[in-house]
Write a protein that holds these residues in place. Structure first.
Motif, PDB file in Angstrom:
ATOM      1  N   THR A 104       0.919  -1.072   0.262  1.00 22.92           N
ATOM      2  CA  THR A 104      -0.188   0.224   0.218  1.00 22.92           C
ATOM      3  C   THR A 104       0.644   1.230  -0.101  1.00 22.92           C
ATOM      4  O   THR A 104       2.130   0.868   0.979  1.00 22.92           O
ATOM      5  CB  THR A 104      -0.982  -0.007   1.358  1.00 22.92           C
ATOM      6  OG1 THR A 104      -2.200  -1.293   1.103  1.00 22.92           O
ATOM      7  CG2 THR A 104      -1.617   1.298   0.874  1.00 22.92           C
ATOM      8  N   ILE A 105       0.872   2.330  -1.179  1.00 20.19           N
ATOM      9  CA  ILE A 105       1.536   3.578  -0.897  1.00 20.19           C
ATOM     10  C   ILE A 105       0.980   4.429  -1.213  1.00 20.19           C
ATOM     11  O   ILE A 105      -0.303   4.671  -1.820  1.00 20.19           O
ATOM     12  CB  ILE A 105       2.103   3.697  -2.812  1.00 20.19           C
ATOM     13  CG1 ILE A 105       2.903   2.068  -2.457  1.00 20.19           C
ATOM     14  CG2 ILE A 105       3.169   5.043  -2.904  1.00 20.19           C
ATOM     15  CD1 ILE A 105       4.158   1.568  -2.516  1.00 20.19           C
ATOM     16  N   SER A 106       0.787   5.038  -0.151  1.00 21.67           N
ATOM     17  CA  SER A 106       0.257   6.279   0.532  1.00 21.67           C
ATOM     18  C   SER A 106       1.025   7.460  -0.507  1.00 21.67           C
ATOM     19  O   SER A 106       2.510   7.793  -0.347  1.00 21.67           O
ATOM     20  CB  SER A 106       0.486   7.218   1.751  1.00 21.67           C
ATOM     21  OG  SER A 106      -0.188   8.410   1.874  1.00 21.67           O
TER      22      SER A 106
ATOM     23  N   GLN B 254      -4.110   7.241  -1.843  1.00 22.70           N
ATOM     24  CA  GLN B 254      -3.654   6.583  -1.977  1.00 22.70           C
ATOM     25  C   GLN B 254      -3.772   5.046  -2.434  1.00 22.70           C
ATOM     26  O   GLN B 254      -4.586   4.862  -2.735  1.00 22.70           O
ATOM     27  CB  GLN B 254      -3.403   5.626  -0.078  1.00 22.70           C
ATOM     28  CG  GLN B 254      -4.721   4.808   0.243  1.00 22.70           C
ATOM     29  CD  GLN B 254      -4.180   3.947   1.639  1.00 22.70           C
ATOM     30  OE1 GLN B 254      -3.742   4.181   1.845  1.00 22.70           O
ATOM     31  NE2 GLN B 254      -5.615   3.015   1.627  1.00 22.70           N
ATOM     32  N   GLU B 255      -2.821   3.766  -2.937  1.00 23.37           N
ATOM     33  CA  GLU B 255      -3.205   2.567  -3.633  1.00 23.37           C
ATOM     34  C   GLU B 255      -2.770   1.132  -2.966  1.00 23.37           C
ATOM     35  O   GLU B 255      -1.450   1.159  -2.568  1.00 23.37           O
ATOM     36  CB  GLU B 255      -1.735   3.106  -5.442  1.00 23.37           C
ATOM     37  CG  GLU B 255      -2.294   1.592  -5.977  1.00 23.37           C
ATOM     38  CD  GLU B 255      -3.250   1.899  -7.361  1.00 23.37           C
ATOM     39  OE1 GLU B 255      -4.429   1.629  -7.753  1.00 23.37           O
ATOM     40  OE2 GLU B 255      -3.800   3.834  -7.456  1.00 23.37           O
ATOM     41  N   ALA B 256      -3.896   0.876  -2.804  1.00 29.31           N
ATOM     42  CA  ALA B 256      -3.064  -0.887  -2.179  1.00 29.31           C
ATOM     43  C   ALA B 256      -3.188  -1.593  -3.742  1.00 29.31           C
ATOM     44  O   ALA B 256      -3.553  -1.887  -4.300  1.00 29.31           O
ATOM     45  CB  ALA B 256      -4.539  -0.724  -1.585  1.00 29.31           C
ATOM     46  N   GLY B 257      -2.853  -3.078  -2.744  1.00 30.11           N
ATOM     47  CA  GLY B 257      -2.295  -3.971  -3.368  1.00 30.11           C
ATOM     48  C   GLY B 257      -1.185  -3.820  -4.803  1.00 30.11           C
ATOM     49  O   GLY B 257      -1.220  -4.161  -5.828  1.00 30.11           O
ATOM     50  N   VAL B 258      -0.497  -2.857  -4.223  1.00 27.64           N
ATOM     51  CA  VAL B 258       0.641  -2.966  -5.718  1.00 27.64           C
ATOM     52  C   VAL B 258       1.418  -3.839  -5.948  1.00 27.64           C
ATOM     53  O   VAL B 258       2.083  -4.073  -4.736  1.00 27.64           O
ATOM     54  CB  VAL B 258       1.312  -1.715  -5.306  1.00 27.64           C
ATOM     55  CG1 VAL B 258       2.613  -1.262  -6.353  1.00 27.64           C
ATOM     56  CG2 VAL B 258      -0.113  -0.109  -5.343  1.00 27.64           C
ATOM     57  N   PRO B 259       1.965  -4.571  -6.669  1.00 26.59           N
ATOM     58  CA  PRO B 259       2.798  -5.565  -6.750  1.00 26.59           C
ATOM     59  C   PRO B 259       4.541  -4.769  -6.792  1.00 26.59           C
ATOM     60  O   PRO B 259       4.663  -3.839  -7.429  1.00 26.59           O
ATOM     61  CB  PRO B 259       2.348  -6.607  -8.478  1.00 26.59           C
ATOM     62  CG  PRO B 259       1.857  -5.079  -9.009  1.00 26.59           C
ATOM     63  CD  PRO B 259       0.921  -4.439  -7.963  1.00 26.59           C
TER      64      PRO B 259
END
Length: 67
Positions: A39-41, A46-51
């Motif tokens: 998870t990137i803030s 934010q964006e979750a589930g980023v490989p």
């Protein structure tokens, strides 16, 4: 390369509104298959589930641009 919480990273995902932006890892999650997602803030959300393969380490100098 794996990332830890509080690491600064650049997202590369053409389907994300944050593509090309620098953010901070706020959470790491490991699936039962051993795959890690993040998870990137960002400043605007934010964006979750980023490989892992959609991330690269941000330049350390990027934070120092305001000096």
């Amino acid at each position: 390369m794996s990332f830890e919480e509080d690491d600064r990273v650049v997202l590369h995902d053409e389907h994300s509104e944050f593509d090309g932006e620098t953010g901070t890892v706020t959470q790491t999650m490991e699936s039962m298959f051993g795959d890690v997602t993040y998870t990137i803030s960002f400043e605007d959300g934010q964006e979750a589930g980023v490989p892992e393969d959609a991330l690269e380490a941000a330049d350390e100098d990027e934070d120092d641009d305001d000096e």
